[in-house]
Scaffold this active site. Structure first.
Site, PDB file in Angstrom:
ATOM      1  N   GLY A   9       0.814  -1.208   0.000  1.00  0.00           N
ATOM      2  CA  GLY A   9       0.000   0.000   0.000  1.00  0.00           C
ATOM      3  C   GLY A   9       0.847   1.258   0.000  1.00  0.00           C
ATOM      4  O   GLY A   9       1.953   1.312  -0.554  1.00  0.00           O
ATOM      5  N   SER A  10       0.351   2.292   0.685  1.00  0.00           N
ATOM      6  CA  SER A  10       0.986   3.612   0.636  1.00  0.00           C
ATOM      7  C   SER A  10       2.378   3.647   1.226  1.00  0.00           C
ATOM      8  O   SER A  10       3.128   4.608   1.014  1.00  0.00           O
ATOM      9  CB  SER A  10       0.102   4.641   1.359  1.00  0.00           C
ATOM     10  OG  SER A  10      -1.115   4.814   0.677  1.00  0.00           O
ATOM     11  N   ALA A  11       2.759   2.606   1.977  1.00  0.00           N
ATOM     12  CA  ALA A  11       4.107   2.581   2.551  1.00  0.00           C
ATOM     13  C   ALA A  11       5.189   2.568   1.475  1.00  0.00           C
ATOM     14  O   ALA A  11       6.347   2.918   1.752  1.00  0.00           O
ATOM     15  CB  ALA A  11       4.256   1.369   3.465  1.00  0.00           C
TER      16      ALA A  11
END
Length: 575
Positions: free
Chosen positions: A300-302
């Site tokens: 995801g956004s990581a």
């Protein structure tokens, strides 16, 4: 009437026996005696190897002297796994004929049902030898020996002990009752830990009792100790915090990784739920998996700071390049991509701060597929890490030849590829200092793996500034603020892919970051993942960031790093 004949007047005696017949009989006797003498000489002196071997088979035995298995130690020499002498009880079924009273007493001491014990002793078809109980303490063995039950014997063995128990069992692993490693470090370093058994030749009688020693004894060589980079105090604290978070958020599981950002040394690998290595009968196989290392997920956004770093390194943009993300929804190659709100026009820095999916799609469009794939590969995505742990996952990154345009877009915000939590933490080492990725490793005294240049020092510094704004100084992830230390990081929240469908209401929550962020080189990296939180909150900034906060501040204090700032705590904001 028949006339009687006396013996002396017998006509048979009057018949003269031929001389050759008596000579033949003498020759036969002489040959037989000669053969017997030759055979005796052969058996005793010339061809005696065969008979000595047959005698050895029947009465001579080679008895192994078990070596002491090596210890597993943490970075400061504290014991994580060790062996101690223990007694094991066995029986000879032919000899063991205890009375009912003796059977009841023995069963009570061994904590075995008396009927089951009687059945095991009477099952002669299974052979004479049978274990009754392994690895009991010496006091219990003495009580059993005092019963003096014929056919019940004891043997000296070694029992494995794990002082930290479930807090580190998925890293250390465990060995079986025979002392052979089955999982984790115990398995990976089996040859070093096990040592070499000693040998002793003995004579045994028909009952199997040793009556004499034969030849010289060969002493056992004990196993070598293995020292890990793990800090047992940080490990225990991290395990405590991740277990509390899983229970509080009613999650399925959780994992956390703590790395030394300057060397790549693993300081902690914690997963919950875990298992007690000395009571595996009450644990499921899934609980023995070191999820942080052997399983991979969509980050995801990581991953956004890493994708942004790729574009900066390739000089496709500057930190102040602007992107129009209005109206918060984008139809891209037939797919709908959206942000949590309408962020308007954003700079590259603000894309990371606001965690804009649309902004990252437009950043990815600036790169050729092969360029983006190459940068991701340098970060270790899709490659199995060379860490000293069995079954480490390499994640998944398809070759760029097979990418569709929408796949490149979604990979920029963490979908369509996968990586383990350890890989994610390791990738952030390329941001922590001079732009070089430092592979993670578990052995304290080993030579660190070669670092790999991914970003320039200038790009790494800019990325630290971006995640400082996002993770520590910004409003969005204020839960990651750590009193006394400057921090930077990135949260992520992904829907779980089950049977090929992204599920609503089923999430993984991430946070990965570093501290102190104000230095030219961050010291500690912490990555946290909570699987399927079901207590209401599920955003990474709400679920995973607080664990990051606690673990990284405690780790820095335990390692003696002085606070670099004072953060005033005010009202915390949510996603």
């Amino acid at each position: 009437m028949v006339k009687s004949v006396t013996y002396s007047n017998s006509p048979l005696l009057a018949t003269r026996t031929p001389v050759w017949r008596s000579k033949l009989i003498m020759i036969i006797f002489f040959l037989g005696f000669t053969i017997i003498c030759f055979r005796a000489i052969w058996v005793q002196f010339i061809g005696n190897d065969f008979f000595l071997h047959q005698g050895d088979i029947r009465y001579t035995r080679t008895v192994n002297h078990l070596p002491m298995r090596g210890n597993i130690l943490d970075r400061d020499g504290r014991v994580l796994a060790s062996s101690a002498p223990a007694k094991s009880i066995w029986a000879d079924r032919k000899q063991a004929k205890p009375s009912q009273e003796e059977l009841q007493v023995l069963a009570a001491l061994l904590e075995i049902d008396s009927k089951d014990l009687e059945k095991r002793l009477s099952n002669v078809r299974a052979g004479n030898f049978v274990w009754l109980k392994r690895h009991i303490d010496f006091s219990l063995a003495e009580k059993i020996a005092s019963l003096k039950i014929k056919g019940i014997y004891e043997r000296l063995e070694h029992k494995r002990h794990y002082p930290l128990g479930a807090a580190i069992s998925q890293v250390v692993g465990f060995s079986n009752v025979e002392g052979r490693g089955q999982e984790g470090i115990e398995l990976n370093f089996e040859s070093e830990l096990s040592g070499f058994p000693g040998l002793r030749r003995v004579l045994k009688d028909r009952l199997g009792k040793v009556i004499a020693e034969v030849g010289e004894e060969v002493a056992p060589i004990n196993g070598s100790d293995i020292q890990l980079s793990i800090d047992s105090t940080i490990q225990h604290y991290t395990y405590q915090k991740i277990s509390e978070a899983v229970i509080k958020n009613k999650a399925t599981s959780g994992s956390a990784v703590v790395l030394d950002a300057m060397t790549g040394e693993v300081l902690a690998l914690a997963n919950y739920p875990s298992f007690d290595p000395l009571d595996r009968n009450h644990s499921s196989f899934a609980n023995s998996r070191n999820t942080a290392v052997v399983d991979s997920f969509e980050p995801g956004s990581a991953i956004k700071p890493l994708a942004m770093g790729a574009a900066l390194q390739l000089k496709k943009l500057t930190p102040l390049t602007t992107f129009d993300t209005r109206p918060g929804v984008l139809n891209y190659q037939g797919s709908r991509i959206s942000d949590v709100g309408n962020f308007g026009v954003l700079t590259a820095r603000e894309i990371i701060t606001k965690s804009s999916n649309i902004g990252m799609v437009k950043v990815a469009d600036l790169m050729k597929p092969e360029e983006m794939w190459h940068m991701y590969s340098l970060l270790g995505i899709g490659r199995k890490p060379e860490i000293e742990f069995p079954g480490a996952s390499g994640g998944r990154l398809r070759h760029w030849h097979n990418w569709r345009p929408v796949e490149q877009a979604t990979m920029a915000y963490g979908y369509g590829l996968s990586m383990s939590l350890l890989q994610l933490a390791t990738a952030y080492t390329a941001i922590a200092g001079d732009g070089r990725l430092r592979p993670a490793y578990l052995l304290k005294n080993s030579k660190p793996p070669e670092s790999v240049r991914v970003f320039s020092e200038e790009v790494a510094e800019e990325l630290r500034n971006m995640i400082w704004l996002s993770g520590g100084a910004g409003r969005k992830n204020a839960r990651a603020n750590t009193e006394g230390y400057s921090v930077g990081g990135k949260s992520g929240t992904t829907r779980k892919l089950i049977d090929g469908v992204y599920q609503r209401g089923s999430y993984r929550s991430w946070f990965v970051g570093m501290s102190p962020i104000s230095d030219s080189y961050s010291k500690i990296i912490v990555a946290v993942m909570i699987d399927e939180p079901r207590a209401g909150k599920y955003y990474g900034s709400a679920v995973a960031a607080p664990i990051f906060n606690s673990v990284i501040s405690e780790s820095l204090r335990l390692m003696g790093y002085q606070p670099d700032t004072i953060i005033e705590r005010g009202k915390q904001n949510s996603d």
